[in-house]
Write a protein that holds these residues in place. Sequence first.
Motif, short mmCIF file in Angstrom:
data_model
loop_
_atom_site.label_atom_id
_atom_site.label_comp_id
_atom_site.label_asym_id
_atom_site.label_seq_id
_atom_site.Cartn_x
_atom_site.Cartn_y
_atom_site.Cartn_z
N VAL A 112 0.86 -1.17 0.00
CA VAL A 112 0.00 0.00 0.00
C VAL A 112 0.91 1.23 0.00
O VAL A 112 1.89 1.28 0.73
CB VAL A 112 -0.90 0.03 1.25
N PHE A 113 0.56 2.22 -0.83
CA PHE A 113 1.30 3.47 -0.89
C PHE A 113 0.34 4.62 -0.58
O PHE A 113 -0.83 4.57 -0.94
CB PHE A 113 1.89 3.71 -2.28
N THR A 114 0.88 5.65 0.04
CA THR A 114 0.14 6.88 0.25
C THR A 114 1.14 8.03 0.20
O THR A 114 2.31 7.83 0.56
CB THR A 114 -0.65 6.86 1.59
N PRO A 115 0.72 9.21 -0.26
CA PRO A 115 1.66 10.33 -0.29
C PRO A 115 2.25 10.60 1.10
O PRO A 115 1.56 10.52 2.11
CB PRO A 115 0.81 11.50 -0.77
N PHE A 116 3.55 10.92 1.11
CA PHE A 116 4.26 11.11 2.37
C PHE A 116 3.78 12.35 3.11
O PHE A 116 3.66 13.43 2.52
CB PHE A 116 5.77 11.22 2.15
N GLU A 117 3.48 12.18 4.38
CA GLU A 117 3.20 13.26 5.32
C GLU A 117 3.88 12.86 6.61
O GLU A 117 3.70 11.73 7.08
CB GLU A 117 1.70 13.43 5.58
N SER A 118 4.63 13.75 7.22
CA SER A 118 5.41 13.39 8.41
C SER A 118 4.52 12.97 9.58
O SER A 118 4.85 12.03 10.31
CB SER A 118 6.36 14.51 8.82
N LEU A 119 3.38 13.62 9.78
CA LEU A 119 2.49 13.24 10.88
C LEU A 119 1.93 11.83 10.67
O LEU A 119 1.85 11.04 11.61
CB LEU A 119 1.34 14.24 11.02
N LEU A 120 1.56 11.53 9.44
CA LEU A 120 1.05 10.19 9.13
C LEU A 120 2.16 9.15 9.30
O LEU A 120 1.93 8.06 9.85
CB LEU A 120 0.49 10.16 7.71
N TRP A 121 3.36 9.49 8.85
CA TRP A 121 4.52 8.60 9.01
C TRP A 121 4.72 8.24 10.49
O TRP A 121 4.83 7.07 10.85
CB TRP A 121 5.77 9.28 8.45
N ASN A 122 4.72 9.24 11.34
CA ASN A 122 4.92 9.01 12.78
C ASN A 122 3.78 8.19 13.38
O ASN A 122 4.01 7.33 14.24
CB ASN A 122 5.08 10.33 13.53
#
Length: 150
Positions: A112-122
């Motif tokens: 699964v891929f989703t555009p990178f966002e730092s809050l979502l990453w964390n």
Amino acid sequence: MIVNKIIGNIEDFDIGSRTLERLFLHYTDRGKRLIRGRTDKGTEIAICFEKGEQIKDGDIIYIDENKVIILEIQPIELISIKPDNMKEMAHICYILGNRHVSIFIDERENIVFTPFESLLWNYLKKFNFKIEKVKRKPPHALQLSGHHHH
């Protein structure tokens, strides 16, 4: 130049000695009917597709004896998430769906891929999912995006 149809895809076509021109697009342009832009060689393009036409990377929109113009989706930073099983896949999609972010699924590799966002990453790191930050073109096999009310 006005274009209203996709002729084919560069993967299935030998351009021979023709000049290759690229119209670079963002992945969010895939579902748009009206697009204006300029190719890497300076040709101005206006695209007017039929409703429901989905753009794929490498689609040919113009060809003559001298040149071929293709659409090229630009790579973006993505979060790549590799689920261990279907329960984890469901959990990942539930989390992403609740955040109304674009989801791309590579069905061949089960990623699964989703555009990178730092809050979502964390946030995703808290669940110990197998995640990786990658720069690539989002897969075009399946795109689920946004929040729609019918």
